[in-house]
Design a protein around this motif. Structure first.
Motif, PDB file in Angstrom:
ATOM      1  N   GLY A  86      -9.356  -9.022  -4.199  1.00 35.72           N
ATOM      2  CA  GLY A  86      -9.310  -7.576  -4.052  1.00 35.72           C
ATOM      3  C   GLY A  86      -8.612  -6.887  -5.210  1.00 35.72           C
ATOM      4  O   GLY A  86      -7.966  -7.527  -6.040  1.00 35.72           O
ATOM      5  N   PRO A  87      -8.734  -5.579  -5.276  1.00 35.23           N
ATOM      6  CA  PRO A  87      -8.161  -4.822  -6.386  1.00 35.23           C
ATOM      7  C   PRO A  87      -6.638  -4.763  -6.323  1.00 35.23           C
ATOM      8  O   PRO A  87      -6.040  -4.919  -5.265  1.00 35.23           O
ATOM      9  CB  PRO A  87      -8.757  -3.429  -6.197  1.00 35.23           C
ATOM     10  N   THR A  88      -6.057  -4.526  -7.474  1.00 35.26           N
ATOM     11  CA  THR A  88      -4.628  -4.248  -7.558  1.00 35.26           C
ATOM     12  C   THR A  88      -4.429  -3.240  -8.686  1.00 35.26           C
ATOM     13  O   THR A  88      -5.194  -3.208  -9.651  1.00 35.26           O
ATOM     14  CB  THR A  88      -3.783  -5.518  -7.773  1.00 35.26           C
ATOM     15  N   VAL A 144       0.862  -1.178   0.000  1.00 33.65           N
ATOM     16  CA  VAL A 144       0.000   0.000   0.000  1.00 33.65           C
ATOM     17  C   VAL A 144       0.899   1.228   0.000  1.00 33.65           C
ATOM     18  O   VAL A 144       1.691   1.421   0.921  1.00 33.65           O
ATOM     19  CB  VAL A 144      -0.938   0.029   1.224  1.00 33.65           C
ATOM     20  N   ASN A 145       0.780   2.024  -1.049  1.00 33.21           N
ATOM     21  CA  ASN A 145       1.491   3.293  -1.117  1.00 33.21           C
ATOM     22  C   ASN A 145       0.495   4.379  -0.740  1.00 33.21           C
ATOM     23  O   ASN A 145      -0.507   4.574  -1.420  1.00 33.21           O
ATOM     24  CB  ASN A 145       2.057   3.520  -2.523  1.00 33.21           C
ATOM     25  N   VAL A 146       0.763   5.054   0.373  1.00 37.46           N
ATOM     26  CA  VAL A 146      -0.170   6.061   0.863  1.00 37.46           C
ATOM     27  C   VAL A 146      -0.072   7.295  -0.021  1.00 37.46           C
ATOM     28  O   VAL A 146       0.993   7.860  -0.217  1.00 37.46           O
ATOM     29  CB  VAL A 146       0.101   6.397   2.342  1.00 37.46           C
ATOM     30  N   LYS A 202      -7.422  -1.656   5.575  1.00 33.25           N
ATOM     31  CA  LYS A 202      -8.352  -2.430   4.751  1.00 33.25           C
ATOM     32  C   LYS A 202      -7.670  -2.935   3.481  1.00 33.25           C
ATOM     33  O   LYS A 202      -7.831  -4.096   3.093  1.00 33.25           O
ATOM     34  CB  LYS A 202      -9.552  -1.556   4.391  1.00 33.25           C
ATOM     35  N   TYR A 203      -6.891  -2.086   2.838  1.00 35.28           N
ATOM     36  CA  TYR A 203      -6.241  -2.481   1.588  1.00 35.28           C
ATOM     37  C   TYR A 203      -4.922  -3.219   1.829  1.00 35.28           C
ATOM     38  O   TYR A 203      -4.456  -3.932   0.951  1.00 35.28           O
ATOM     39  CB  TYR A 203      -6.085  -1.264   0.670  1.00 35.28           C
ATOM     40  N   ALA A 204      -4.384  -3.107   3.017  1.00 32.92           N
ATOM     41  CA  ALA A 204      -3.210  -3.909   3.381  1.00 32.92           C
ATOM     42  C   ALA A 204      -3.611  -5.352   3.641  1.00 32.92           C
ATOM     43  O   ALA A 204      -2.786  -6.255   3.562  1.00 32.92           O
ATOM     44  CB  ALA A 204      -2.538  -3.324   4.617  1.00 32.92           C
TER      45      ALA A 204
END
Length: 166
Positions: free
Chosen positions: A147-149, A57-59, A139-141
């Protein structure tokens, strides 16, 4: 190692007028917000490859969307800054390329905006809490196989699906 969250971020100070921001300011912010993400990702990629479900995950920030910044109806359209958004837009492009390179693996790689969170970073002007931002990132981690990518996610901008234009 299962998860890498790249939360590098400095704003470079304000104001950030396009014609007045120094090259040194751009260099300093890019060194942290883009090159720092590249360095850390490359340093940990071998450990992540050992995971059954590696996640990166890149914030990012919806405030770094090129599409939104061109839309005069967007709520933050008039909030322009030359340095910080350029660095995060470049990091978003790195995210796209990283997801593409890892497309045939179990990796999920996304750019995620925690929302306009009240922190020292923005002088506590944000409208969201640190807890809300943390939940969005976590959530995305922790997304599953379906899930999406390769996506830019901002649940604050798009509460329905989170998907945000680059």
């Amino acid at each position: 190692m299962d998860v890498l969250i790249n939360n590098a971020g400095i704003n470079g100070g304000f104001p950030q007028a396009a014609l007045e921001a120094s090259v040194e300011a751009f260099h300093k912010v890019m060194d942290t917000n883009l090159y720092g993400v590249v360095r850390v990702t490359q340093a940990f990629i071998d450990l992540l490859k050992k995971s059954d479900q590696p996640r990166i995950v890149n914030v990012s920030s919806s405030g770094c969307s090129l599409t939104l910044h061109c839309d005069p109806t967007w709520i933050y359209y008039s909030h322009k800054a030359a340095v910080y958004p350029a660095s995060k837009a470049a990091m978003n492009m790195y995210t796209i390329n990283l997801a593409y390179e890892l497309r045939d693996t179990a990796f999920k790689v996304n750019a995620v905006c925690p929302g306009f969170v009240a922190t020292d970073f923005n002088g506590h002007r944000g409208t969201g809490t640190v807890e809300q931002g943390g939940i969005r990132i976590a959530k995305y981690a922790m997304i599953g196989e379906s899930g999406p990518t390769g996506k830019f996610i901002s649940e604050e901008y798009n509460p329905e699906t989170g998907e945000t234009p680059w």
